[in-house]
Motif scaffolding. Sequence first.
Motif, PDB file in Angstrom:
ATOM      1  N   ILE A  73       0.840  -1.195   0.000  1.00 29.84           N
ATOM      2  CA  ILE A  73       0.000   0.000   0.000  1.00 29.84           C
ATOM      3  C   ILE A  73       0.877   1.248   0.000  1.00 29.84           C
ATOM      4  O   ILE A  73       0.542   2.272  -0.605  1.00 29.84           O
ATOM      5  CB  ILE A  73      -0.951  -0.016   1.212  1.00 29.84           C
ATOM      6  CG1 ILE A  73      -1.960  -1.168   1.055  1.00 29.84           C
ATOM      7  CG2 ILE A  73      -1.678   1.307   1.358  1.00 29.84           C
ATOM      8  CD1 ILE A  73      -2.870  -1.352   2.244  1.00 29.84           C
ATOM      9  N   ALA A  76       1.544   2.502  -3.388  1.00 26.48           N
ATOM     10  CA  ALA A  76       0.486   3.325  -3.984  1.00 26.48           C
ATOM     11  C   ALA A  76       0.583   4.760  -3.502  1.00 26.48           C
ATOM     12  O   ALA A  76       0.514   5.706  -4.281  1.00 26.48           O
ATOM     13  CB  ALA A  76      -0.879   2.737  -3.647  1.00 26.48           C
ATOM     14  N   VAL A  90       0.475   5.944 -10.820  1.00 22.20           N
ATOM     15  CA  VAL A  90      -0.381   5.037 -10.052  1.00 22.20           C
ATOM     16  C   VAL A  90      -1.721   5.737  -9.865  1.00 22.20           C
ATOM     17  O   VAL A  90      -1.784   6.853  -9.355  1.00 22.20           O
ATOM     18  CB  VAL A  90       0.240   4.690  -8.690  1.00 22.20           C
ATOM     19  CG1 VAL A  90      -0.751   3.921  -7.829  1.00 22.20           C
ATOM     20  CG2 VAL A  90       1.501   3.850  -8.889  1.00 22.20           C
ATOM     21  N   GLN A  93      -5.521   2.330  -5.486  1.00 22.18           N
ATOM     22  CA  GLN A  93      -5.171   1.138  -4.696  1.00 22.18           C
ATOM     23  C   GLN A  93      -6.460   0.604  -4.109  1.00 22.18           C
ATOM     24  O   GLN A  93      -7.225   1.327  -3.487  1.00 22.18           O
ATOM     25  CB  GLN A  93      -4.172   1.495  -3.596  1.00 22.18           C
ATOM     26  CG  GLN A  93      -3.653   0.289  -2.829  1.00 22.18           C
ATOM     27  CD  GLN A  93      -4.581  -0.153  -1.700  1.00 22.18           C
ATOM     28  OE1 GLN A  93      -5.064   0.659  -0.927  1.00 22.18           O
ATOM     29  NE2 GLN A  93      -4.839  -1.447  -1.601  1.00 22.18           N
ATOM     30  N   LEU A 102      -2.868  -2.685  -7.103  1.00 21.18           N
ATOM     31  CA  LEU A 102      -2.646  -1.314  -7.553  1.00 21.18           C
ATOM     32  C   LEU A 102      -3.144  -1.169  -8.981  1.00 21.18           C
ATOM     33  O   LEU A 102      -3.014  -2.094  -9.777  1.00 21.18           O
ATOM     34  CB  LEU A 102      -1.159  -0.958  -7.539  1.00 21.18           C
ATOM     35  CG  LEU A 102      -0.415  -0.984  -6.208  1.00 21.18           C
ATOM     36  CD1 LEU A 102       1.032  -0.586  -6.442  1.00 21.18           C
ATOM     37  CD2 LEU A 102      -1.058  -0.052  -5.220  1.00 21.18           C
TER      38      LEU A 102
END
Length: 658
Positions: A73, A76, A90, A93, A102
């Motif tokens: 995480i 992300a 990105v 998430q 992701l």
Amino acid sequence: MEKPFKLALMDTTVADPLVGRVLDGRYRIESRIARGGMATVYVARDIRLDREIAIKVMHAHLAADEDFVQRFIGEAKAAAALSHPNVVAVYDQRTDGEHVFLVMEYVPGRTLRELLTERGRLGPRAALEIMQPVLAALGAAHRAGLVHRDVKPENVLITADGQAKVADFGLARAESASKMTKTGLIIGTVGYLAPEQVLSGNADVRSDVYAAGVMLFELLTGYLPHQGESPLAVAYKHVNEAVPAPSTAVPGLPPQVDALVTRATAHDPAGRPADASAYLAAVAEVYNGLPRDFDERVAEASRNVTAVLEAPPMAPPAADGRTAVFDAAGTMPAGVPAGRPGGAPQRTAADKAIGAITGKYVLIAIGAVAAVILGWAVWYQTSGQYEHVPDGIVGMKLATATKQLEDKGLTVRRGASVFSDRAAKGTVAKSDPLPGTRIAQGRTVTLFPSKGRTPREVPDVQGKTEDEARQALRDKGFSVGEVARQGSQSVDKGKVIRTRPVAGTKVSPDEPVVLVVSTGMSMPDLRGMNADQAKTRLESMGLDVKVDKRDEQGKPPNTVLEQTPAPGTGVSNGDEVRLVVNKKDCLIGNYFCDDGNQDQDKIPVPGVIGQPFDQAAQAIQSSGFRVKVRSRFGGTVAGQFPLPGFSAPRGSEITIWG
């Protein structure tokens, strides 16, 4: 260690149960791209936005490991914070059941590793040209307080049009949270690890600079500087051996290129460029100083040296008139006719003399090539008069920067204004060439003024208190300018009605945001109104009505004498309102007795509710009464007092309102 992130090679050898599924009701998995130690990457389609994206799904057996989940995480959060053309974006998430994933930008093309495998190695200009966008991406990360930790050719994607993008910030950490790294855990790929990563597992932006220096060595030579039979052996070399100059492997590379590698890979982090942006400035300077055909010159020189060194020496004429060719050891290769019968030739004094002459020519050839290379180096250092674009020019006032450059004999041109998170509005946001670049006098430097920080969305603060809204805006980098007050029937007093610009609009944080704060509902003027009507109206506004009564001669009974709060005051749902009502009840039949005298001349009150105000006023006056307009909302009369059907003294006042 996670395997290289490759977007060019489709891995379809094994059926994948996720292919064909829709994650989170939005992302349809279409095919698998690659599978690594931590996650599998897929090509997918965002059904909602109808665009092709890449999805990285954490392996199910790792989803139960809290540290891995937090690290995943963290990728992300780290990468999503970056907005740069050379960083793989990105987007999201998410978690769908056991799948943690992701959502990323899909970059078709190939990795820098594949390009390097195809070419073997790159010329110095080609290598430095690729390094610049890579360092620009890392520089953006470093300015945001992020460390990539795994810089290598596998994590550099090359698009079809040649653009380079840095991928896989899965190992990145915010510097402020770097203590999340477990003790003894080395994160990164061993061939590119800085000494401090090997010794302590800790890394900062200068560790990325080290890895970039190793990658530059690899681009120039075709192989890594430290190699061993095991990862531990390679790690040992990073700590105990210096990265050699690439010219030891590729003759003809100028010392400036060697210095880019050796400085970036210094064992002491303090000896390296401070961050990727500083390293980028150094790389750009060397790149701009190399002739455009430098790669071709180095390649040609290398071919000449190779041809001379590989040419076999010529033997003297043989007895039959033919010339014998000797191999590098000085013997005649099999199958080549000897100079005289009876086996292998014997080296005579003349043979040796000719061999010495041949060796002399080899040395002359090598010396000539070295002279050419030295000449290029001297040309680089001395040809023309050079100046440097000042390092501190970014953030400088435009007039000051212009004067500094002109004092150096450079021409200044003003470019279009751009947004910048590094430079205040009106100062220099960037220059072309970059700060630190060496350029000839008389060249033009383009300065791009900053028009403020990069636009971002204004947060939605509707319904928050003024203090809460101020804090929410500060958290997003905005400041509060004017605070406008406005009445509202739907938003409580002291709460934010809206912002200017409205929530969701992208603006530069340098532009103050106006808060429009509710003063609540405006307290109507109820004096003289029938008490029952007044109470009904206030209760419809959500107010808590309290009624006090008192006797007052000369005023109609059951009418509002006073009110608290005063007319025009802002009130909110649930506020208490107090009405003082005349309790004198002198209604006899259809007549009011204002002062107890029943002999007054009383006449019927006309009904004007629903009529236009001007028409109503005329009707009241025509009936023998005076008119008082308490409020006038809309075009027609909404209420009156006394009510129609009652009688009142001639010449008394009838109040109407809208």
